[in-house]
Scaffold this active site. Structure first.
Site, mmCIF file in Angstrom:
data_model
loop_
_atom_site.group_PDB
_atom_site.id
_atom_site.type_symbol
_atom_site.label_atom_id
_atom_site.label_comp_id
_atom_site.label_asym_id
_atom_site.label_seq_id
_atom_site.Cartn_x
_atom_site.Cartn_y
_atom_site.Cartn_z
ATOM 1 N N SER A 1 5.907 -5.245 1.335
ATOM 2 C CA SER A 1 6.418 -6.535 0.868
ATOM 3 C C SER A 1 6.529 -7.580 1.970
ATOM 4 O O SER A 1 6.829 -8.738 1.693
ATOM 5 C CB SER A 1 7.798 -6.341 0.220
ATOM 6 O OG SER A 1 8.714 -5.806 1.164
ATOM 7 N N HIS B 1 5.368 -8.417 8.521
ATOM 8 C CA HIS B 1 5.932 -8.168 9.849
ATOM 9 C C HIS B 1 5.781 -6.673 10.183
ATOM 10 O O HIS B 1 6.053 -5.823 9.330
ATOM 11 C CB HIS B 1 7.412 -8.563 9.883
ATOM 12 C CG HIS B 1 7.988 -8.627 11.261
ATOM 13 N ND1 HIS B 1 8.174 -9.816 11.940
ATOM 14 C CD2 HIS B 1 8.394 -7.655 12.110
ATOM 15 C CE1 HIS B 1 8.693 -9.566 13.122
ATOM 16 N NE2 HIS B 1 8.821 -8.250 13.258
ATOM 17 N N GLN C 1 9.671 2.522 7.929
ATOM 18 C CA GLN C 1 10.950 2.885 7.325
ATOM 19 C C GLN C 1 11.312 4.329 7.655
ATOM 20 O O GLN C 1 10.459 5.126 8.046
ATOM 21 C CB GLN C 1 10.877 2.726 5.800
ATOM 22 C CG GLN C 1 10.627 1.299 5.334
ATOM 23 C CD GLN C 1 10.692 1.198 3.821
ATOM 24 O OE1 GLN C 1 11.687 1.565 3.201
ATOM 25 N NE2 GLN C 1 9.630 0.691 3.222
ATOM 26 N N HIS D 1 6.441 -3.179 10.703
ATOM 27 C CA HIS D 1 7.656 -2.380 10.540
ATOM 28 C C HIS D 1 7.346 -1.101 9.772
ATOM 29 O O HIS D 1 6.322 -0.979 9.106
ATOM 30 C CB HIS D 1 8.741 -3.171 9.805
ATOM 31 C CG HIS D 1 8.485 -3.346 8.336
ATOM 32 N ND1 HIS D 1 7.547 -4.238 7.843
ATOM 33 C CD2 HIS D 1 9.037 -2.733 7.243
ATOM 34 C CE1 HIS D 1 7.534 -4.175 6.522
ATOM 35 N NE2 HIS D 1 8.429 -3.268 6.127
ATOM 36 N N ASN E 1 4.199 1.755 5.612
ATOM 37 C CA ASN E 1 3.237 1.219 4.656
ATOM 38 C C ASN E 1 2.684 -0.066 5.260
ATOM 39 O O ASN E 1 3.426 -1.028 5.453
ATOM 40 C CB ASN E 1 3.897 0.906 3.310
ATOM 41 C CG ASN E 1 4.345 2.155 2.589
ATOM 42 O OD1 ASN E 1 3.685 3.186 2.654
ATOM 43 N ND2 ASN E 1 5.466 2.071 1.889
ATOM 44 N N HIS F 1 5.557 -11.360 14.839
ATOM 45 C CA HIS F 1 5.290 -11.264 13.412
ATOM 46 C C HIS F 1 3.849 -10.849 13.108
ATOM 47 O O HIS F 1 3.575 -10.246 12.070
ATOM 48 C CB HIS F 1 5.600 -12.627 12.776
ATOM 49 C CG HIS F 1 5.474 -12.676 11.290
ATOM 50 N ND1 HIS F 1 6.393 -12.084 10.439
ATOM 51 C CD2 HIS F 1 4.522 -13.247 10.489
ATOM 52 C CE1 HIS F 1 6.034 -12.302 9.177
ATOM 53 N NE2 HIS F 1 4.902 -12.996 9.188
#
Length: 348
Positions: A163, A166, A170, A168, A155, A115
């Site tokens: 938001s 963690h 897209q 990540h 982002n 995380h």
């Protein structure tokens, strides 16, 4: 009469990728700042957060459970901007109120089960797995008959609208070529048809000779601040060899690309000794089944921070009504980034 100095006097620079101009006002970098300051998080994130909907094994808001993943994990976005449904629609011919249905697929790419681990703090082999996953997704999504463009992006940081902390990114795959990509497409193609060479390869050759805006390079990739950069510490990763997409990379190039990503993000974190926010994304050939010899693989990094970890660049006023504007010159920001250590500040 004064002699023009691009490091001191206002001027405009042309972006050949988009066909747009940017106003550069280097003398304004000396102005005092009494505007908004972003809150800098001092919280130390745990390696696992039971409340995080992206952590391994956790249940997401739609009731689905994440796999107990060990490296990269990909799933269809629970709140997609695009839907994988074909929507019949009447032909819209009104020149002032044009619209058309847009079909697509949105996916989330978790970079790591940890995380609290971002790209600059990952091991190189872990970043290589991300590159391999991106490659497979470009192949998978781009192979669908209704997908004509695959946009891979990240982002990073709350200030960029992320938001969830963690690690990540897209993937938005859709039936149309997005506006910014379409602009780039037209300019790359126009240049290629006229010169029979890649715009970015020719540009890169000049940058390597000048060495004014180069931040770092390895055998296969160069990281530089573009001559036309908008954001204070904006950079591009450009492949030295002319190819159009991830699927054209050799294994050596994939490793070198991963190394370039790690190196520039480490420098970003070192700049203000904070987890540096940015939006980044890969620009590569559309997947519309057409040959695209004009496309040259590159990746953009758009970080918002300006003077410190708490002062960001805003796009307001003139920039929204006129054109993009920056204070610090691309040459100065490249020099600052170039001189930063290659070892992450947390490890020094």
């Amino acid at each position: 009469m004064k002699t023009f100095d691009s490091n001191e006097h206002p001027h405009r620079r042309y972006n050949p990728l988009t066909g747009e101009w940017i106003l550069v006002s280097p003398h304004r970098s000396k102005r005092p700042w009494q505007g908004q300051k972003e809150a800098v998080s001092g919280n130390t994130l745990p390696a696992y957060d039971p409340e995080c909907y992206l952590c391994a094994g956790n249940v997401r808001s739609n009731g689905e459970q994440n796999a107990d993943y060990k490296d990269v994990y990909i799933f269809d976005n629970d709140f997609p901007a695009l839907l994988n449904d074909e929507m019949p629609s009447e032909i819209n011919t009104d020149p002032l109120f044009r619209y058309r249905p847009e079909r697509g697929i949105n996916r989330v790419v978790c970079f790591s089960p940890e995380h609290n681990l971002t790209i600059p703090e990952m091991e190189l082999d872990a970043i290589e797995k991300i590159v391999s996953a991106w490659t497979q997704q470009y192949l998978d999504l781009g192979g669908k008959d209704f997908i004509n463009h695959v946009q891979i992006f990240e982002n990073k940081g709350a200030v960029m609208g992320c938001s969830n902390p963690h690690p990540h990114g897209q993937i938005w795959a859709q039936s149309s070529i997005p506006t910014q990509v379409e602009k780039t497409q037209k300019n790359l193609d126009r240049y290629y048809q006229k010169n029979k060479s890649s715009l970015l390869q020719d540009y890169l050759e000049h940058e390597l000779k000048r060495k004014e805006r180069i931040v770092l390079e390895n055998e296969h990739f160069v990281v530089l601040v573009p001559f036309w950069a908008i954001w204070p510490y904006e950079t591009m990763i450009i492949s030295k060899r002319h190819f159009g997409s991830l699927i054209s990379m050799s294994n050596e190039e994939k490793s070198a690309f991963a190394a370039a990503m790690k190196s520039i993000t480490v420098k970003y974190d070192n700049l203000f000794e904070t987890s540096f926010p940015y939006s980044s994304g890969i620009h590569q050939a559309p997947t519309d089944k057409a040959a695209h010899p004009e496309w040259h693989f590159h990746m953009h990094f758009y970080p918002p921070l300006l003077r410190s970890a708490s002062v960001k660049k805003f796009m307001v006023g003139y920039e929204m009504l006129g054109e993009a504007q920056r204070d610090i010159t691309p040459e100065k920001s490249a020099e600052i980034l170039r001189q930063l250590p290659d070892t992450h500040y947390k490890k020094r």
